[in-house]
Design a protein around this motif. Structure first.
Motif, short mmCIF file in Angstrom:
data_model
loop_
_atom_site.label_atom_id
_atom_site.label_comp_id
_atom_site.label_asym_id
_atom_site.label_seq_id
_atom_site.Cartn_x
_atom_site.Cartn_y
_atom_site.Cartn_z
N THR A 75 0.84 -1.19 0.00
CA THR A 75 0.00 0.00 0.00
C THR A 75 0.88 1.24 0.00
O THR A 75 1.77 1.37 0.84
CB THR A 75 -0.92 0.02 1.23
OG1 THR A 75 -1.70 -1.18 1.26
CG2 THR A 75 -1.85 1.23 1.19
N THR A 76 0.64 2.13 -0.94
CA THR A 76 1.42 3.36 -1.06
C THR A 76 0.47 4.55 -1.11
O THR A 76 -0.49 4.54 -1.87
CB THR A 76 2.29 3.34 -2.32
OG1 THR A 76 3.10 2.17 -2.32
CG2 THR A 76 3.19 4.56 -2.37
N SER A 77 0.76 5.55 -0.31
CA SER A 77 -0.07 6.76 -0.28
C SER A 77 0.47 7.78 -1.28
O SER A 77 1.68 7.93 -1.43
CB SER A 77 -0.07 7.35 1.13
OG SER A 77 -0.76 8.58 1.16
N VAL A 181 4.07 9.17 -1.55
CA VAL A 181 4.62 9.57 -2.84
C VAL A 181 4.09 10.98 -3.12
O VAL A 181 2.89 11.18 -3.24
CB VAL A 181 4.19 8.61 -3.97
CG1 VAL A 181 4.74 9.07 -5.30
CG2 VAL A 181 4.65 7.20 -3.66
N ARG A 182 4.99 11.96 -3.19
CA ARG A 182 4.58 13.37 -3.29
C ARG A 182 4.91 13.93 -4.67
O ARG A 182 5.93 13.56 -5.26
CB ARG A 182 5.25 14.19 -2.19
CG ARG A 182 4.95 13.69 -0.79
CD ARG A 182 5.70 14.46 0.27
NE ARG A 182 7.15 14.26 0.20
CZ ARG A 182 8.01 14.79 1.07
NH1 ARG A 182 7.57 15.56 2.05
NH2 ARG A 182 9.31 14.56 0.94
N ALA A 183 4.06 14.82 -5.13
CA ALA A 183 4.29 15.43 -6.45
C ALA A 183 3.56 16.77 -6.52
O ALA A 183 2.67 17.06 -5.72
CB ALA A 183 3.81 14.50 -7.56
N ILE A 184 3.96 17.57 -7.50
CA ILE A 184 3.32 18.86 -7.78
C ILE A 184 2.95 18.87 -9.26
O ILE A 184 3.76 18.52 -10.12
CB ILE A 184 4.27 20.03 -7.47
CG1 ILE A 184 4.68 20.02 -5.99
CG2 ILE A 184 3.62 21.36 -7.82
CD1 ILE A 184 5.77 21.03 -5.66
N VAL A 185 1.72 19.26 -9.55
CA VAL A 185 1.24 19.35 -10.94
C VAL A 185 0.83 20.79 -11.21
O VAL A 185 -0.01 21.35 -10.50
CB VAL A 185 0.06 18.40 -11.19
CG1 VAL A 185 -0.41 18.52 -12.65
CG2 VAL A 185 0.44 16.95 -10.89
N LEU A 186 1.44 21.39 -12.22
CA LEU A 186 1.15 22.78 -12.58
C LEU A 186 0.39 22.83 -13.89
O LEU A 186 0.87 22.35 -14.92
CB LEU A 186 2.47 23.56 -12.71
CG LEU A 186 2.38 24.98 -13.30
CD1 LEU A 186 1.56 25.89 -12.40
CD2 LEU A 186 3.77 25.55 -13.54
N PHE A 187 -0.81 23.42 -13.87
CA PHE A 187 -1.61 23.65 -15.07
C PHE A 187 -1.45 25.12 -15.46
O PHE A 187 -1.89 26.02 -14.74
CB PHE A 187 -3.09 23.36 -14.81
CG PHE A 187 -3.39 21.92 -14.47
CD1 PHE A 187 -3.79 21.03 -15.45
CD2 PHE A 187 -3.29 21.47 -13.16
CE1 PHE A 187 -4.09 19.71 -15.14
CE2 PHE A 187 -3.57 20.15 -12.83
CZ PHE A 187 -3.97 19.27 -13.83
N SER A 188 -0.83 25.38 -16.61
CA SER A 188 -0.57 26.75 -17.00
C SER A 188 -0.31 26.84 -18.50
O SER A 188 0.01 25.84 -19.15
CB SER A 188 0.66 27.28 -16.24
OG SER A 188 1.02 28.57 -16.68
N ASP A 189 -0.47 28.08 -19.03
CA ASP A 189 -0.09 28.33 -20.42
C ASP A 189 1.36 28.79 -20.52
O ASP A 189 1.85 29.08 -21.61
CB ASP A 189 -1.02 29.36 -21.07
CG ASP A 189 -1.10 30.66 -20.26
OD1 ASP A 189 -0.19 30.93 -19.46
OD2 ASP A 189 -2.10 31.39 -20.42
N GLU A 271 -3.03 9.99 -19.18
CA GLU A 271 -1.56 9.99 -19.19
C GLU A 271 -1.03 10.58 -17.89
O GLU A 271 -0.09 10.04 -17.29
CB GLU A 271 -1.05 10.78 -20.38
CG GLU A 271 0.48 10.82 -20.48
CD GLU A 271 0.97 11.71 -21.61
OE1 GLU A 271 2.20 11.92 -21.70
OE2 GLU A 271 0.13 12.21 -22.38
N LEU A 272 -1.63 11.67 -17.45
CA LEU A 272 -1.22 12.30 -16.20
C LEU A 272 -1.45 11.37 -15.02
O LEU A 272 -0.59 11.23 -14.13
CB LEU A 272 -1.99 13.61 -16.01
CG LEU A 272 -1.75 14.37 -14.69
CD1 LEU A 272 -0.28 14.70 -14.52
CD2 LEU A 272 -2.61 15.64 -14.66
N ALA A 273 -2.60 10.70 -14.99
CA ALA A 273 -2.89 9.76 -13.90
C ALA A 273 -1.88 8.62 -13.88
O ALA A 273 -1.44 8.18 -12.81
CB ALA A 273 -4.31 9.22 -14.05
N LEU A 278 2.82 5.87 -11.32
CA LEU A 278 4.13 5.22 -11.47
C LEU A 278 5.25 5.89 -10.69
O LEU A 278 6.37 5.39 -10.67
CB LEU A 278 4.51 5.17 -12.96
CG LEU A 278 3.61 4.30 -13.85
CD1 LEU A 278 4.05 4.38 -15.30
CD2 LEU A 278 3.58 2.85 -13.37
N LEU A 279 4.96 7.02 -10.05
CA LEU A 279 5.98 7.67 -9.24
C LEU A 279 6.38 6.75 -8.09
O LEU A 279 5.53 6.15 -7.43
CB LEU A 279 5.46 9.00 -8.68
CG LEU A 279 5.25 10.12 -9.70
CD1 LEU A 279 4.68 11.34 -9.02
CD2 LEU A 279 6.56 10.48 -10.40
#
Length: 320
Positions: A75-77, A181-189, A271-273, A278-279
């Motif tokens: 189990t991974t958070s 498992v930590r990450a940052i997702v930036l939605f921008s132009d 693709e993003l999911a 997979l991180l």
């Protein structure tokens, strides 16, 4: 032996029908044999043969499980901060209906795709706004994202790097994320009005926080509607905004993340999911489990073998 499905009235119905019809067939056969003054015991082997493969077929349908297979259950958070650019350029319509509205819809789809993950929400403006801390309540997060609009940014500009720094600080300071498992997702132009210091991107690498940048917009660009007119510059010329792909790619590369590009139909969400799934990170729980497996195919193959035997082998019913 365990069963995947219980024996229901449907199975009892078919068993009853088989017994009733076959009993009628046997009774009529023996009655005819008495009239012919002969024996009809040839129907008995066929009865047991057909009853056997009917029984095997029913057992196969019930899903018999036996034997044990061992495996590791890990189990991974996953904790992810979503950064949304709310500059005025996100009102451009090169992605229908607008860049921002497309982003809002896609974030809701991402929450549905990763229902077990925790997400936080930060708005990238001149002063970054923490709209939601990390939460597993996706319904509340969706409600927050529906209320987002570009008027939150009074000058219409944005500081993407400030939002990245805020997300990094929230993930590092929150002790509940240290095993995740930590990450940052930036939605921008990619239209940024400040420079990103390399030291900040180095901090992301040192803490193992990949920055995934999502390019929202097109290279062709579009104008920005303002009421019945368009946004104009100081020379009264209509302003056009374009996707700044190189800047977003550079951010992702320098933070050891990835760059992907939003498309008009939102296929990139899957693709993003997948990237987030997979991180690699540390498991928060791991133990061995033993499970019994469904062995229906043994009984199905045996039933088919008896059925073939029934079709091939003929037995004389009457001895004349």
């Amino acid at each position: 032996m365990n069963w995947l499905y219980p024996l229901t009235s449907t199975e009892f119905f078919f068993i009853g029908i088989f017994i009733a019809l076959y009993s009628l067939y046997v009774w009529r056969t023996f009655r005819l044999a008495r009239q012919l003054n002969t024996a009809a015991w040839g129907v008995v082997p066929k009865f047991f043969l057909r009853g056997s493969y009917l029984t095997l077929l029913i057992i196969a349908l019930l899903g018999p499980s036996f034997g044990e297979a061992e495996g590791d259950l890990v189990t991974t958070s996953h904790d992810t901060f979503l950064l949304v650019d709310v500059s005025r350029s996100m009102d451009a319509g090169d992605i229908v209906p607008t860049r921002l509205e497309r982003t809002k819809y896609d974030i809701q789809q991402l929450c549905d795709t990763l229902p077990a993950d925790r997400f936080g929400l930060i708005l990238a403006a001149p002063e970054s706004i923490l709209l939601s801390p990390l939460t597993a309540d996706h319904d509340a997060l969706k409600q927050f994202i529906r209320e987002v609009h570009t008027s939150i940014s009074p000058t219409g500009e944005t500081d993407l790097c400030n939002a990245i720094a805020m997300a990094r600080q929230k993930l590092v300071d929150d002790s509940s994320t240290h095993q995740s498992v930590r990450a940052i997702v930036l939605f921008s132009d990619g239209e940024n009005f400040s420079s990103c210091e390399q030291t900040e991107l180095a901090r992301l690498r040192s803490f193992g926080l990949p920055l995934i940048t999502v390019g929202v917009g097109t290279e062709a660009g579009a104008s920005i509607r303002k009421g019945n007119d368009f946004v104009r510059d100081d020379n009264d010329q209509i302003v056009s905004t374009r996707l700044n792909r190189p800047f977003l790619q550079e951010l992702a590369r320098d933070s050891r993340g990835q760059y992907i590009e939003a498309d008009a139909n939102g296929r990139y969400v899957n693709e993003l999911a997948t990237i987030l799934r997979l991180l690699k990170g540390r498991a928060i729980d791991q133990h061995r489990v033993a499970v019994s497996t469904n062995k229906y195919y043994y009984f199905l193959l045996a039933a088919l073998g008896l059925l073939a035997l029934d079709l091939i082998v003929t037995i004389r019913t009457f001895r004349l």
